[in-house]
Scaffold this motif. Structure first.
Motif: not given
Length: 487
Positions: A246-247, A251-252, A276-280
């Protein structure tokens, strides 16, 4: 990871915050596309008969989250209100009630007719199809997002630069006809093979039980001429054992291992938070190991005398039991391929030479270049090939391919293994088919040995594209869902 709570409006937030930080800033908890017309979510497509716009309960996306097909025919509106108000010289909201209601009735009638265009009664015992089906106007390739392997490895090939520079090549480099083949082989069998490759595939949903089928139609208007009907298969990312990242701006990154429940909570929170954005993130070694799971299927195909001839990430599904190659051209050994994808095919396909199992091994080599993340280079040769009639074009091919792996940035765990991986990949990509591995068994033996002795390291990170992320309310609760628009 911080413990999450859900507020009455469906937002997920950290328990340490005490109260929901989103409710103060979000006017509507249903984050939906502006042009979406909502109706009840249905588990049975029978409601297609009753509603102008409907959202169908489709399947589980590769990440295990519900996915929906959104049937949106808003653009079919004839704008009668706008036209009539202009004629009468008034605003749309000033139209008399009887006229306003009549316009609504006309629009509903027109939309119902438009819908019925795509509802067919099919009786075909040979294909095990019987009953009423809704068939989308869009082809299945444009309805369902890219395959999981395409999202991980990318839609391009390490040979893209070479083939993009070829004279007369278009952007996609995907050809359903091999130019020289059409000129050299005009037989009925070859032309029928070309026609099969060009068959369009549409998603159909049974109005009786909501089952999904992929129908192959050469002509959308001649839907009775169904070539094949296949079950629709959902992909599954769990076999790749991903990490979730989670980016958030300034933020870290928050990283955690794959757990469907935790992931679902995070996805619902991200659907409401544009910051926020989500990566796999999947390990290169794991992706390489998964490629081994489809080799047995290819071997069986070869033993039956056929060659796939179109192996690429777009034609590989990640299923719970392993990778499955799909949409093969399926050419008989020793014959000429009726089609190809330029940047994912062996030289013999372009030059209309007989294909063999070594043809598929070349394609596997191209895929592995992306897994290992190395560069292919070397001497090129220019060929002039016929394109039909008296027309020809020049094609540049890599006649002496070599593989470059940077020692400083290599994804190979032990640098001693670089020379062995390089040798292995160069053998897969040899210009002459006789210089490659001649069968899947010999390829698999050396490949699995390399993975064990000189494993890969590092991760591939990608942003999942399983549709359009949004929140949906089901049984009084808000949850994340992926939406596919199938206008």
């Amino acid at each position: 990871m911080a413990r999450l709570k859900m507020c009455p409006n469906g937002h997920y937030y950290s328990e340490s915050l005490g109260c929901c930080p989103y409710c103060q800033n979000v006017n509507s908890v249903e984050k939906i596309n502006d042009n979406t017309i909502w109706s009840s979510i249905t588990k049975n497509a029978n409601d297609l008969y009753l509603s102008t716009n409907v959202i169908l309960d489709f399947d589980l996306a590769p990440d295990g989250i519900k996915r929906y097909v959104e049937i949106n025919r808003k653009q079919s509106n004839l704008y009668l209100k706008k036209d009539l108000s202009w004629i009468l010289g008034c605003k749309e909201d000033e139209l008399p009630n009887n006229i306003d209601q009549r316009i609504i009735d006309i629009d509903a009638s027109i939309n119902e007719e438009l819908l019925k265009k795509n509802i067919f009664t099919i009786t075909n015992p040979n294909l095990l199809l019987d009953g009423d089906y809704y068939i989308s106007e869009k082809q299945i390739s444009s309805i369902v997002p890219e395959t999981l392997l395409t999202q991980i490895l990318g839609s391009g090939s390490k040979l893209d630069l070479l083939y993009n520079n070829n004279e007369g090549q278009g952007e996609s480099d995907i050809m359903s006809n091999t130019a020289a083949s059409c000129a050299s082989y005009g037989s009925e069998g070859f032309q029928n093979a070309r026609k099969d490759i060009e068959s369009k595939k549409y998603l159909s949903i049974s109005l009786n039980d909501n089952s999904k089928k992929v129908l192959c139609l050469t002509d959308k208007d001649n839907w009775i001429n169904i070539k094949t009907a296949l079950d629709y298969l959902s992909e599954d990312i769990s076999m790749l054992r991903p990490q979730v990242v989670i980016k958030e701006y300034d933020q870290q990154d928050v990283v955690f291992d794959w757990q469907v429940e935790t992931y679902a909570e995070s996805l619902s929170r991200i659907a409401n938070n544009p910051r926020q954005s989500l990566f796999l993130r999947v390990s290169r070694q794991r992706v390489a190991q998964m490629i081994s799971t489809m080799l047995e299927k290819l071997s069986k195909l070869h033993k039956n005398g056929m060659v796939h001839c179109d192996l690429k990430p777009q034609n590989v599904l990640c299923l719970a039991g392993g990778l499955m190659p799909i949409d093969g051209i399926n050419v008989k050994k020793g014959e000429v391929s009726a089609g190809m994808t330029m940047s994912y095919c062996a030289p013999e396909q372009i030059l209309t030479l007989p294909v063999s199992p070594a043809t598929d091994i070349y394609n596997l080599g191209i895929m592995l270049l992306s897994v290992v993340d190395c560069i292919v280079y070397g001497k090129t040769s220019t060929y002039v090939i016929p394109t039909g009639g008296s027309n020809v074009k020049q094609v540049k091919l890599l006649s002496e391919p070599m593989v470059y792996i940077d020692y400083e940035s290599s994804n190979i765990e032990n640098s001693e293994g670089i020379v062995y991986w390089k040798s292995f990949l160069e053998r897969c990509l040899a210009f002459e088919a006789r210089n490659r591995f001649q069968n899947i068994e010999s390829f698999m033996s050396e490949y699995n040995h390399l993975l064990n002795i000189y494993p890969l390291k590092n991760y591939i990170e990608f942003k999942p594209n399983f549709g359009q992320l949004s929140l949906v309310k089901r049984d009084g609760q808000f949850e994340a869902g992926w939406f596919i628009n199938a206008e």
